[in-house]
Design a protein around this motif. Sequence first.
Motif, PDB file in Angstrom:
ATOM      1  N   THR A 213       0.840  -1.050  -0.055  1.00 46.45           N
ATOM      2  CA  THR A 213      -0.071  -0.078  -0.029  1.00 46.45           C
ATOM      3  C   THR A 213       0.842   1.248   0.180  1.00 46.45           C
ATOM      4  O   THR A 213       1.893   1.286   0.201  1.00 46.45           O
ATOM      5  CB  THR A 213      -0.874   0.082   1.303  1.00 46.45           C
ATOM      6  OG1 THR A 213      -0.288   0.071   2.463  1.00 46.45           O
ATOM      7  CG2 THR A 213      -1.758  -1.038   1.110  1.00 46.45           C
ATOM      8  N   SER A 215       0.933   3.602   2.105  1.00 41.40           N
ATOM      9  CA  SER A 215       1.434   3.915   3.344  1.00 41.40           C
ATOM     10  C   SER A 215       2.918   3.409   3.564  1.00 41.40           C
ATOM     11  O   SER A 215       3.506   3.874   4.231  1.00 41.40           O
ATOM     12  CB  SER A 215       0.358   3.375   4.338  1.00 41.40           C
ATOM     13  OG  SER A 215      -0.646   3.784   4.150  1.00 41.40           O
ATOM     14  N   ASP A 256      -5.213  19.275   7.391  1.00 41.75           N
ATOM     15  CA  ASP A 256      -6.203  18.402   7.075  1.00 41.75           C
ATOM     16  C   ASP A 256      -7.048  19.278   5.916  1.00 41.75           C
ATOM     17  O   ASP A 256      -7.980  18.341   5.372  1.00 41.75           O
ATOM     18  CB  ASP A 256      -6.991  17.842   8.236  1.00 41.75           C
ATOM     19  CG  ASP A 256      -6.311  17.005   9.060  1.00 41.75           C
ATOM     20  OD1 ASP A 256      -5.522  15.974   8.417  1.00 41.75           O
ATOM     21  OD2 ASP A 256      -6.226  17.031  10.433  1.00 41.75           O
ATOM     22  N   PRO A 292      -6.320   8.021  -1.480  1.00 42.00           N
ATOM     23  CA  PRO A 292      -6.853   7.240  -0.459  1.00 42.00           C
ATOM     24  C   PRO A 292      -5.755   6.322  -0.049  1.00 42.00           C
ATOM     25  O   PRO A 292      -4.770   5.892  -0.783  1.00 42.00           O
ATOM     26  CB  PRO A 292      -7.863   6.159  -0.771  1.00 42.00           C
ATOM     27  CG  PRO A 292      -8.325   6.676  -1.917  1.00 42.00           C
ATOM     28  CD  PRO A 292      -7.150   7.425  -2.661  1.00 42.00           C
ATOM     29  N   ASP A 293      -5.369   6.039   1.289  1.00 42.75           N
ATOM     30  CA  ASP A 293      -4.413   5.537   2.004  1.00 42.75           C
ATOM     31  C   ASP A 293      -4.423   3.766   1.680  1.00 42.75           C
ATOM     32  O   ASP A 293      -3.686   3.047   2.098  1.00 42.75           O
ATOM     33  CB  ASP A 293      -4.292   5.822   3.556  1.00 42.75           C
ATOM     34  CG  ASP A 293      -5.368   5.227   4.361  1.00 42.75           C
ATOM     35  OD1 ASP A 293      -6.342   4.795   3.638  1.00 42.75           O
ATOM     36  OD2 ASP A 293      -5.336   5.251   5.462  1.00 42.75           O
ATOM     37  N   ARG A 294      -5.340   3.350   1.270  1.00 41.33           N
ATOM     38  CA  ARG A 294      -5.479   2.043   0.742  1.00 41.33           C
ATOM     39  C   ARG A 294      -5.216   1.552  -0.768  1.00 41.33           C
ATOM     40  O   ARG A 294      -4.999   0.320  -0.863  1.00 41.33           O
ATOM     41  CB  ARG A 294      -7.266   1.590   1.121  1.00 41.33           C
ATOM     42  CG  ARG A 294      -7.652   1.592   2.374  1.00 41.33           C
ATOM     43  CD  ARG A 294      -7.130   0.581   3.389  1.00 41.33           C
ATOM     44  NE  ARG A 294      -6.039   1.096   3.816  1.00 41.33           N
ATOM     45  CZ  ARG A 294      -4.929   0.306   4.944  1.00 41.33           C
ATOM     46  NH1 ARG A 294      -5.312  -1.111   4.700  1.00 41.33           N
ATOM     47  NH2 ARG A 294      -4.034   0.923   5.435  1.00 41.33           N
ATOM     48  N   ASN A 316      -7.062   9.393   4.916  1.00 44.46           N
ATOM     49  CA  ASN A 316      -7.514   8.315   5.328  1.00 44.46           C
ATOM     50  C   ASN A 316      -9.249   8.248   5.137  1.00 44.46           C
ATOM     51  O   ASN A 316      -9.639   9.249   4.538  1.00 44.46           O
ATOM     52  CB  ASN A 316      -7.460   7.806   6.629  1.00 44.46           C
ATOM     53  CG  ASN A 316      -7.851   9.204   7.590  1.00 44.46           C
ATOM     54  OD1 ASN A 316      -8.611   9.753   7.142  1.00 44.46           O
ATOM     55  ND2 ASN A 316      -7.207   8.955   8.767  1.00 44.46           N
ATOM     56  N   GLU A 317     -10.006   7.227   5.477  1.00 41.23           N
ATOM     57  CA  GLU A 317     -11.228   7.086   5.315  1.00 41.23           C
ATOM     58  C   GLU A 317     -12.225   8.290   6.065  1.00 41.23           C
ATOM     59  O   GLU A 317     -13.230   8.756   5.675  1.00 41.23           O
ATOM     60  CB  GLU A 317     -11.690   5.941   5.735  1.00 41.23           C
ATOM     61  CG  GLU A 317     -11.698   5.591   7.301  1.00 41.23           C
ATOM     62  CD  GLU A 317     -12.127   4.042   7.656  1.00 41.23           C
ATOM     63  OE1 GLU A 317     -13.222   3.726   7.384  1.00 41.23           O
ATOM     64  OE2 GLU A 317     -11.432   3.487   8.345  1.00 41.23           O
ATOM     65  N   TYR A 318     -11.500   9.149   6.868  1.00 45.87           N
ATOM     66  CA  TYR A 318     -11.966  10.287   7.698  1.00 45.87           C
ATOM     67  C   TYR A 318     -11.760  11.613   7.067  1.00 45.87           C
ATOM     68  O   TYR A 318     -11.831  12.492   7.547  1.00 45.87           O
ATOM     69  CB  TYR A 318     -11.790  10.195   9.100  1.00 45.87           C
ATOM     70  CG  TYR A 318     -12.069   9.032   9.731  1.00 45.87           C
ATOM     71  CD1 TYR A 318     -13.382   8.716  10.162  1.00 45.87           C
ATOM     72  CD2 TYR A 318     -11.246   7.917  10.389  1.00 45.87           C
ATOM     73  CE1 TYR A 318     -13.905   7.278  10.743  1.00 45.87           C
ATOM     74  CE2 TYR A 318     -11.436   6.883  10.753  1.00 45.87           C
ATOM     75  CZ  TYR A 318     -12.760   6.556  11.159  1.00 45.87           C
ATOM     76  OH  TYR A 318     -13.124   5.349  11.500  1.00 45.87           O
ATOM     77  N   SER A 319     -10.901  11.473   6.045  1.00 44.63           N
ATOM     78  CA  SER A 319     -10.497  12.712   5.053  1.00 44.63           C
ATOM     79  C   SER A 319      -9.439  13.497   5.792  1.00 44.63           C
ATOM     80  O   SER A 319      -9.188  14.701   5.489  1.00 44.63           O
ATOM     81  CB  SER A 319     -11.448  13.564   4.495  1.00 44.63           C
ATOM     82  OG  SER A 319     -12.422  12.854   3.800  1.00 44.63           O
TER      83      SER A 319
END
Length: 443
Positions: A213, A215, A256, A292-294, A316-319
Amino acid sequence: MNFTSSLLLIFALIVASGFFSIAEISLAASRRLRLRQMADEGDARAEQVIRVQDQPGHYFTVVQIAQNGVAILGGIVGEGALSPWFTLFFELWLGAAAAETAGFLTSFLIITSLFILFADLFPKRLGLTAPESAAVRVIGPMQACMTALKPLVWIYSKGADGLFRLFDLPAQRDDRITSADILAMTEAGTRAGVLAAREQQVIANVFELDTRTVSSAMSQRDRIAFFLRDDPDSVIRLRIAAEPYSTYPVCEGDIDHVVGYVDAKDLFQRVLNNQPISLTDDALVRKVLMVPDRLTLGEVLEQFRQVHEDFAVIINEYSLVVGVVTLNDVMSTVMGDLISSPQDEDRIVRRDENSWLIDGVTSIQDVLHALSLDTLPHEEDYETLAGFMMVMLRRVPRKTDAVVWGNYKFEVLDVDSYRIDQVMVSRITPLPSTTPSSPAGFS
Protein backbone atom coordinates in the motif's frame (compact mmCIF):
# COMPACT_ATOMS: atom_id res chain seq x y z
CA MET A 1 15.60 -65.67 -37.88
CA ASN A 2 19.22 -66.29 -37.01
CA PHE A 3 20.99 -64.92 -33.95
CA THR A 4 22.69 -62.01 -35.76
CA SER A 5 19.44 -60.85 -37.36
CA SER A 6 17.72 -61.00 -33.97
CA LEU A 7 20.41 -58.84 -32.36
CA LEU A 8 20.18 -56.30 -35.18
CA LEU A 9 16.40 -56.21 -34.80
CA ILE A 10 16.71 -55.70 -31.02
CA PHE A 11 19.15 -52.87 -31.62
CA ALA A 12 16.74 -51.26 -34.11
CA LEU A 13 13.85 -51.60 -31.65
CA ILE A 14 15.90 -49.96 -28.87
CA VAL A 15 16.77 -47.06 -31.18
CA ALA A 16 13.11 -46.67 -32.16
CA SER A 17 11.98 -46.74 -28.54
CA GLY A 18 14.66 -44.20 -27.63
CA PHE A 19 13.42 -41.90 -30.39
CA PHE A 20 9.87 -41.96 -29.02
CA SER A 21 11.17 -41.41 -25.46
CA ILE A 22 13.00 -38.27 -26.61
CA ALA A 23 9.89 -37.16 -28.52
CA GLU A 24 7.75 -37.57 -25.40
CA ILE A 25 10.00 -35.81 -22.88
CA SER A 26 11.08 -32.99 -25.20
CA LEU A 27 7.51 -31.92 -25.96
CA ALA A 28 6.54 -32.01 -22.30
CA ALA A 29 9.64 -30.12 -21.12
CA SER A 30 9.85 -27.52 -23.89
CA ARG A 31 9.39 -23.96 -22.65
CA ARG A 32 6.77 -22.08 -24.60
CA LEU A 33 8.64 -18.79 -24.36
CA ARG A 34 11.78 -20.33 -25.84
CA LEU A 35 9.77 -21.98 -28.63
CA ARG A 36 8.09 -18.65 -29.42
CA GLN A 37 11.50 -17.01 -29.59
CA MET A 38 12.73 -19.71 -32.01
CA ALA A 39 9.60 -19.28 -34.13
CA ASP A 40 10.08 -15.50 -34.26
CA GLU A 41 13.64 -16.13 -35.42
CA GLY A 42 12.28 -18.04 -38.42
CA ASP A 43 12.19 -21.69 -37.31
CA ALA A 44 8.87 -23.01 -38.69
CA ARG A 45 9.31 -26.27 -36.77
CA ALA A 46 9.04 -24.38 -33.47
CA GLU A 47 5.63 -23.09 -34.54
CA GLN A 48 4.59 -26.69 -35.25
CA VAL A 49 5.72 -27.75 -31.77
CA ILE A 50 3.69 -24.92 -30.21
CA ARG A 51 0.57 -26.07 -32.07
CA VAL A 52 1.12 -29.66 -30.92
CA GLN A 53 1.53 -28.44 -27.31
CA ASP A 54 -1.88 -26.79 -27.58
CA GLN A 55 -3.44 -30.13 -28.65
CA PRO A 56 -1.00 -32.87 -27.53
CA GLY A 57 -3.46 -35.76 -27.41
CA HIS A 58 -2.66 -37.36 -30.80
CA TYR A 59 1.07 -36.84 -30.30
CA PHE A 60 1.22 -38.71 -27.01
CA THR A 61 -1.12 -41.39 -28.32
CA VAL A 62 1.39 -42.16 -31.09
CA VAL A 63 4.21 -42.22 -28.52
CA GLN A 64 2.40 -44.71 -26.31
CA ILE A 65 1.32 -46.95 -29.20
CA ALA A 66 4.87 -47.04 -30.53
CA GLN A 67 6.60 -47.54 -27.19
CA ASN A 68 4.30 -50.32 -26.06
CA GLY A 69 4.40 -52.04 -29.44
CA VAL A 70 8.20 -51.84 -29.59
CA ALA A 71 8.56 -53.11 -26.02
CA ILE A 72 6.33 -56.12 -26.68
CA LEU A 73 8.10 -56.92 -29.94
CA GLY A 74 11.47 -56.49 -28.26
CA GLY A 75 10.49 -58.95 -25.55
CA ILE A 76 9.36 -61.52 -28.09
CA VAL A 77 12.48 -61.20 -30.26
CA GLY A 78 14.81 -61.08 -27.29
CA GLU A 79 13.31 -64.12 -25.63
CA GLY A 80 13.46 -66.09 -28.88
CA ALA A 81 17.03 -65.04 -29.62
CA LEU A 82 18.68 -65.28 -26.22
CA SER A 83 16.75 -67.86 -24.21
CA PRO A 84 18.05 -70.93 -26.14
CA TRP A 85 21.65 -69.89 -25.69
CA PHE A 86 21.27 -69.24 -21.98
CA THR A 87 19.32 -72.49 -21.57
CA LEU A 88 22.22 -74.43 -23.12
CA PHE A 89 24.64 -72.61 -20.83
CA PHE A 90 22.66 -73.39 -17.65
CA GLU A 91 22.18 -77.03 -18.64
CA LEU A 92 25.85 -77.50 -17.79
CA TRP A 93 24.87 -77.29 -14.12
CA LEU A 94 21.06 -77.60 -13.97
CA GLY A 95 18.40 -79.94 -15.15
CA ALA A 96 16.50 -79.27 -18.39
CA ALA A 97 13.45 -77.64 -16.78
CA ALA A 98 15.47 -75.51 -14.36
CA ALA A 99 17.90 -74.49 -17.11
CA GLU A 100 15.02 -73.42 -19.36
CA THR A 101 13.53 -71.29 -16.59
CA ALA A 102 16.90 -69.73 -15.74
CA GLY A 103 17.58 -69.05 -19.43
CA PHE A 104 14.21 -67.33 -19.85
CA LEU A 105 14.69 -65.18 -16.72
CA THR A 106 18.21 -64.20 -17.72
CA SER A 107 17.21 -63.18 -21.26
CA PHE A 108 14.20 -61.30 -19.88
CA LEU A 109 16.44 -59.42 -17.40
CA ILE A 110 19.02 -58.51 -20.07
CA ILE A 111 16.46 -57.34 -22.65
CA THR A 112 14.53 -55.36 -20.03
CA SER A 113 17.72 -53.74 -18.73
CA LEU A 114 18.80 -52.77 -22.24
CA PHE A 115 15.42 -51.14 -22.93
CA ILE A 116 15.35 -49.34 -19.56
CA LEU A 117 18.85 -47.96 -19.98
CA PHE A 118 19.11 -47.23 -23.70
CA ALA A 119 15.47 -46.78 -24.68
CA ASP A 120 14.21 -44.87 -21.64
CA LEU A 121 16.64 -43.38 -19.12
CA PHE A 122 19.43 -42.26 -21.47
CA PRO A 123 17.22 -40.71 -24.19
CA LYS A 124 14.96 -38.96 -21.67
CA ARG A 125 17.89 -37.41 -19.84
CA LEU A 126 19.34 -36.46 -23.21
CA GLY A 127 16.03 -34.83 -24.20
CA LEU A 128 15.87 -32.85 -20.96
CA THR A 129 19.25 -31.20 -21.58
CA ALA A 130 17.87 -29.25 -24.56
CA PRO A 131 14.15 -30.01 -24.89
CA GLU A 132 13.33 -27.28 -27.41
CA SER A 133 16.10 -28.34 -29.81
CA ALA A 134 15.06 -31.98 -29.51
CA ALA A 135 11.38 -31.16 -30.01
CA VAL A 136 11.92 -29.30 -33.28
CA ARG A 137 14.11 -32.15 -34.59
CA VAL A 138 11.56 -34.90 -33.93
CA ILE A 139 8.38 -32.99 -34.83
CA GLY A 140 8.60 -33.90 -38.55
CA PRO A 141 8.94 -37.68 -38.09
CA MET A 142 6.30 -37.59 -35.34
CA GLN A 143 3.79 -35.88 -37.61
CA ALA A 144 4.48 -38.56 -40.23
CA CYS A 145 3.77 -41.22 -37.59
CA MET A 146 0.55 -39.48 -36.58
CA THR A 147 -0.58 -39.55 -40.20
CA ALA A 148 0.38 -43.22 -40.68
CA LEU A 149 -1.32 -44.34 -37.45
CA LYS A 150 -4.30 -42.02 -37.76
CA PRO A 151 -7.01 -44.72 -37.37
CA LEU A 152 -5.44 -46.14 -34.20
CA VAL A 153 -4.70 -42.65 -32.89
CA TRP A 154 -8.34 -41.64 -33.37
CA ILE A 155 -9.64 -44.69 -31.46
CA TYR A 156 -7.30 -44.30 -28.49
CA SER A 157 -7.61 -40.51 -28.38
CA LYS A 158 -11.40 -40.72 -28.21
CA GLY A 159 -11.08 -43.22 -25.38
CA ALA A 160 -8.72 -40.93 -23.48
CA ASP A 161 -11.01 -37.93 -24.08
CA GLY A 162 -13.89 -39.92 -22.66
CA LEU A 163 -11.91 -40.66 -19.49
CA PHE A 164 -11.07 -36.98 -19.07
CA ARG A 165 -14.74 -36.07 -19.35
CA LEU A 166 -15.72 -38.88 -17.00
CA PHE A 167 -13.41 -37.63 -14.26
CA ASP A 168 -13.95 -33.94 -15.11
CA LEU A 169 -10.24 -33.30 -15.71
CA PRO A 170 -8.71 -30.52 -17.86
CA ALA A 171 -7.67 -31.87 -21.25
CA GLN A 172 -5.19 -29.04 -21.97
CA ARG A 173 -2.29 -27.81 -19.89
CA ASP A 174 -2.38 -24.33 -18.38
CA ASP A 175 0.33 -22.22 -20.04
CA ARG A 176 -0.53 -18.97 -18.29
CA ILE A 177 2.53 -17.23 -16.89
CA THR A 178 2.18 -15.84 -13.38
CA SER A 179 4.32 -13.41 -11.43
CA ALA A 180 5.49 -16.35 -9.33
CA ASP A 181 6.80 -18.03 -12.50
CA ILE A 182 8.76 -14.93 -13.48
CA LEU A 183 10.19 -14.49 -9.98
CA ALA A 184 11.21 -18.15 -9.92
CA MET A 185 13.01 -17.65 -13.24
CA THR A 186 14.83 -14.55 -11.98
CA GLU A 187 15.88 -16.38 -8.80
CA ALA A 188 17.21 -19.23 -10.93
CA GLY A 189 19.01 -16.66 -13.10
CA THR A 190 20.58 -15.12 -10.00
CA ARG A 191 21.81 -18.51 -8.79
CA ALA A 192 23.23 -19.18 -12.25
CA GLY A 193 25.01 -15.81 -12.30
CA VAL A 194 22.96 -14.36 -15.19
CA LEU A 195 21.40 -11.70 -12.93
CA ALA A 196 23.05 -9.81 -10.10
CA ALA A 197 21.33 -10.17 -6.73
CA ARG A 198 20.38 -6.48 -6.72
CA GLU A 199 18.91 -6.72 -10.21
CA GLN A 200 16.80 -9.69 -9.12
CA GLN A 201 15.61 -7.70 -6.09
CA VAL A 202 14.54 -4.82 -8.35
CA ILE A 203 12.42 -7.21 -10.41
CA ALA A 204 10.86 -8.63 -7.24
CA ASN A 205 10.14 -5.09 -6.00
CA VAL A 206 8.29 -4.29 -9.24
CA PHE A 207 5.85 -7.13 -8.56
CA GLU A 208 5.42 -5.92 -4.98
CA LEU A 209 3.98 -2.63 -6.23
CA ASP A 210 0.56 -4.29 -6.54
CA THR A 211 0.69 -5.67 -2.98
CA ARG A 212 2.31 -2.83 -1.02
CA THR A 213 0.00 0.00 0.00
CA VAL A 214 1.01 3.60 -0.47
CA SER A 215 1.36 3.96 3.31
CA SER A 216 4.52 1.85 3.17
CA ALA A 217 6.35 4.43 1.04
CA MET A 218 4.82 7.77 2.08
CA SER A 219 6.28 10.46 4.32
CA GLN A 220 4.29 10.37 7.55
CA ARG A 221 1.98 13.20 8.63
CA ASP A 222 4.29 14.45 11.37
CA ARG A 223 7.17 14.78 8.89
CA ILE A 224 5.31 16.87 6.30
CA ALA A 225 6.62 20.38 5.72
CA PHE A 226 3.66 22.51 4.62
CA PHE A 227 2.57 26.13 4.24
CA LEU A 228 -0.62 27.82 5.34
CA ARG A 229 -2.37 29.85 2.68
CA ASP A 230 -1.94 33.08 4.70
CA ASP A 231 1.73 32.57 5.64
CA PRO A 232 3.68 35.79 5.01
CA ASP A 233 6.70 35.99 2.74
CA SER A 234 9.17 35.95 5.65
CA VAL A 235 7.74 32.75 7.16
CA ILE A 236 7.81 30.99 3.78
CA ARG A 237 11.46 31.92 3.21
CA LEU A 238 12.48 30.74 6.68
CA ARG A 239 10.69 27.40 6.26
CA ILE A 240 12.28 26.79 2.86
CA ALA A 241 15.70 27.35 4.45
CA ALA A 242 14.93 25.12 7.45
CA GLU A 243 13.16 22.33 5.55
CA PRO A 244 14.38 22.23 1.95
CA TYR A 245 12.05 20.00 -0.07
CA SER A 246 11.01 19.96 -3.71
CA THR A 247 7.26 20.21 -2.99
CA TYR A 248 5.17 21.71 -0.19
CA PRO A 249 1.43 21.20 0.44
CA VAL A 250 -0.54 24.43 0.89
CA CYS A 251 -3.28 24.27 3.53
CA GLU A 252 -6.19 26.38 4.68
CA GLY A 253 -6.12 26.65 8.47
CA ASP A 254 -4.50 23.27 9.24
CA ILE A 255 -2.86 20.29 7.54
CA ASP A 256 -6.17 18.44 7.07
CA HIS A 257 -7.48 21.12 4.70
CA VAL A 258 -5.09 20.93 1.76
CA VAL A 259 -5.94 23.29 -1.09
CA GLY A 260 -2.98 22.56 -3.35
CA TYR A 261 0.78 22.42 -3.45
CA VAL A 262 3.64 24.66 -4.45
CA ASP A 263 6.80 23.60 -6.28
CA ALA A 264 10.09 24.73 -4.76
CA LYS A 265 11.35 25.72 -8.24
CA ASP A 266 8.58 28.30 -8.55
CA LEU A 267 9.44 29.69 -5.12
CA PHE A 268 13.16 29.88 -5.91
CA GLN A 269 12.42 31.67 -9.17
CA ARG A 270 10.51 34.38 -7.31
CA VAL A 271 13.26 34.70 -4.73
CA LEU A 272 15.92 35.06 -7.44
CA ASN A 273 13.80 37.69 -9.20
CA ASN A 274 13.28 39.59 -5.91
CA GLN A 275 9.53 39.05 -6.16
CA PRO A 276 7.35 38.63 -3.06
CA ILE A 277 5.93 35.19 -2.33
CA SER A 278 2.19 35.04 -1.72
CA LEU A 279 0.34 31.74 -1.55
CA THR A 280 -2.93 33.48 -2.22
CA ASP A 281 -1.76 33.71 -5.83
CA ASP A 282 -3.59 30.92 -7.68
CA ALA A 283 -0.93 30.96 -10.39
CA LEU A 284 1.63 29.78 -7.81
CA VAL A 285 -0.47 27.12 -6.05
CA ARG A 286 -1.14 24.04 -8.16
CA LYS A 287 -3.97 21.54 -7.89
CA VAL A 288 -2.94 18.59 -5.73
CA LEU A 289 -3.67 14.91 -6.29
CA MET A 290 -5.47 13.32 -3.30
CA VAL A 291 -5.38 9.52 -3.00
CA PRO A 292 -6.77 7.12 -0.36
CA ASP A 293 -4.32 5.36 1.95
CA ARG A 294 -5.66 1.95 0.85
CA LEU A 295 -4.31 2.26 -2.70
CA THR A 296 -1.36 0.13 -3.72
CA LEU A 297 1.83 1.65 -5.05
CA GLY A 298 0.95 0.31 -8.49
CA GLU A 299 -2.39 2.15 -8.41
CA VAL A 300 -0.70 5.37 -7.27
CA LEU A 301 1.84 5.05 -10.07
CA GLU A 302 -1.03 4.73 -12.56
CA GLN A 303 -2.71 7.84 -11.13
CA PHE A 304 0.56 9.77 -11.47
CA ARG A 305 0.65 8.72 -15.12
CA GLN A 306 -2.95 9.72 -15.78
CA VAL A 307 -2.76 13.22 -14.27
CA HIS A 308 0.91 13.85 -15.20
CA GLU A 309 1.87 14.59 -11.60
CA ASP A 310 4.62 13.27 -9.34
CA PHE A 311 3.23 14.37 -5.95
CA ALA A 312 0.14 13.27 -4.01
CA VAL A 313 -1.40 13.79 -0.58
CA ILE A 314 -2.59 10.64 1.20
CA ILE A 315 -5.85 10.76 3.17
CA ASN A 316 -7.64 8.13 5.25
CA GLU A 317 -11.31 7.20 5.34
CA TYR A 318 -12.05 10.19 7.62
CA SER A 319 -10.50 12.60 5.07
CA LEU A 320 -7.59 13.30 7.39
CA VAL A 321 -4.12 13.70 5.91
CA VAL A 322 -1.86 10.81 6.86
CA GLY A 323 1.12 11.53 4.59
CA VAL A 324 2.46 12.53 1.20
CA VAL A 325 4.09 10.48 -1.53
CA THR A 326 6.18 11.39 -4.56
CA LEU A 327 7.16 9.55 -7.70
CA ASN A 328 10.67 9.34 -6.26
CA ASP A 329 9.29 7.52 -3.19
CA VAL A 330 7.70 4.90 -5.44
CA MET A 331 10.83 4.50 -7.54
CA SER A 332 12.97 4.20 -4.41
CA THR A 333 10.76 1.29 -3.38
CA VAL A 334 11.42 -0.37 -6.73
CA MET A 335 15.15 0.31 -6.87
CA GLY A 336 15.75 -0.59 -3.24
CA ASP A 337 19.43 -0.43 -2.32
CA LEU A 338 20.43 0.91 -5.76
CA ILE A 339 19.14 4.37 -4.85
CA SER A 340 18.52 5.58 -1.34
CA SER A 341 18.02 8.92 0.27
CA PRO A 342 19.68 9.98 3.54
CA GLN A 343 16.25 9.68 5.17
CA ASP A 344 15.95 6.06 4.05
CA GLU A 345 19.43 5.30 5.34
CA ASP A 346 18.59 6.81 8.74
CA ARG A 347 15.51 4.63 9.15
CA ILE A 348 17.46 1.36 9.26
CA VAL A 349 20.93 1.54 10.79
CA ARG A 350 22.87 -1.69 11.06
CA ARG A 351 24.98 -1.61 14.23
CA ASP A 352 26.75 -4.92 13.61
CA GLU A 353 26.11 -8.38 12.14
CA ASN A 354 23.38 -9.14 14.67
CA SER A 355 21.59 -5.88 15.59
CA TRP A 356 19.80 -2.96 13.93
CA LEU A 357 18.33 0.39 14.98
CA ILE A 358 15.07 0.89 13.07
CA ASP A 359 12.68 3.85 12.99
CA GLY A 360 9.15 2.93 14.02
CA VAL A 361 7.61 4.30 10.81
CA THR A 362 9.75 2.03 8.60
CA SER A 363 7.57 -0.09 6.31
CA ILE A 364 7.36 -3.74 7.28
CA GLN A 365 8.55 -4.81 3.80
CA ASP A 366 11.78 -2.86 4.33
CA VAL A 367 12.19 -4.46 7.75
CA LEU A 368 11.73 -7.94 6.27
CA HIS A 369 14.32 -7.15 3.61
CA ALA A 370 16.84 -5.80 6.13
CA LEU A 371 16.44 -8.81 8.43
CA SER A 372 16.32 -11.35 5.56
CA LEU A 373 12.92 -12.59 6.72
CA ASP A 374 10.06 -13.90 4.60
CA THR A 375 7.19 -12.98 6.89
CA LEU A 376 6.12 -11.72 10.30
CA PRO A 377 2.97 -12.75 12.22
CA HIS A 378 -0.36 -11.00 11.45
CA GLU A 379 1.22 -9.06 8.55
CA GLU A 380 -2.18 -8.06 7.19
CA ASP A 381 -2.90 -6.00 10.35
CA TYR A 382 -0.11 -3.42 10.07
CA GLU A 383 2.22 -1.69 7.61
CA THR A 384 5.06 -0.35 9.77
CA LEU A 385 7.37 -1.66 12.48
CA ALA A 386 5.45 0.44 15.02
CA GLY A 387 2.24 -1.29 13.93
CA PHE A 388 3.92 -4.68 14.37
CA MET A 389 4.86 -3.79 17.96
CA MET A 390 1.32 -2.59 18.74
CA VAL A 391 -0.30 -5.71 17.31
CA MET A 392 2.08 -8.04 19.14
CA LEU A 393 1.82 -6.18 22.48
CA ARG A 394 -1.94 -5.47 22.09
CA ARG A 395 -1.42 -1.96 23.51
CA VAL A 396 0.50 1.25 22.91
CA PRO A 397 4.15 0.32 23.46
CA ARG A 398 6.24 1.95 26.18
CA LYS A 399 9.98 2.37 26.45
CA THR A 400 11.81 -0.95 27.11
CA ASP A 401 8.81 -3.03 25.91
CA ALA A 402 10.04 -5.98 23.90
CA VAL A 403 8.66 -8.62 21.55
CA VAL A 404 10.44 -11.89 20.84
CA TRP A 405 9.61 -13.66 17.59
CA GLY A 406 11.63 -16.39 15.96
CA ASN A 407 15.30 -15.66 16.42
CA TYR A 408 14.76 -11.90 16.88
CA LYS A 409 14.07 -9.58 19.79
CA PHE A 410 12.34 -6.25 19.06
CA GLU A 411 12.87 -3.74 21.88
CA VAL A 412 11.42 -0.20 22.03
CA LEU A 413 14.20 2.28 22.79
CA ASP A 414 12.39 5.62 22.47
CA VAL A 415 8.76 6.78 22.47
CA ASP A 416 7.73 10.39 21.76
CA SER A 417 4.08 11.25 22.51
CA TYR A 418 2.99 7.64 21.91
CA ARG A 419 5.01 7.54 18.67
CA ILE A 420 7.65 4.81 18.52
CA ASP A 421 10.84 6.52 17.43
CA GLN A 422 13.45 3.77 17.65
CA VAL A 423 13.35 -0.01 17.92
CA MET A 424 16.40 -2.15 18.60
CA VAL A 425 16.25 -5.46 16.72
CA SER A 426 18.72 -8.13 17.82
CA ARG A 427 19.32 -11.74 16.89
CA ILE A 428 18.82 -13.96 19.91
CA THR A 429 21.33 -16.49 18.56
CA PRO A 430 24.00 -14.27 16.99
CA LEU A 431 25.71 -15.10 13.75
CA PRO A 432 29.49 -15.42 13.86
CA SER A 433 31.06 -12.00 13.40
CA THR A 434 32.82 -11.45 10.08
CA THR A 435 34.46 -8.22 11.21
CA PRO A 436 38.25 -8.54 11.14
CA SER A 437 40.03 -8.16 14.46
CA SER A 438 41.71 -4.85 15.21
CA PRO A 439 45.47 -4.57 14.75
CA ALA A 440 47.58 -4.71 17.88
CA GLY A 441 47.64 -1.42 19.74
CA PHE A 442 44.18 -0.28 18.53
CA SER A 443 40.68 -0.87 19.88
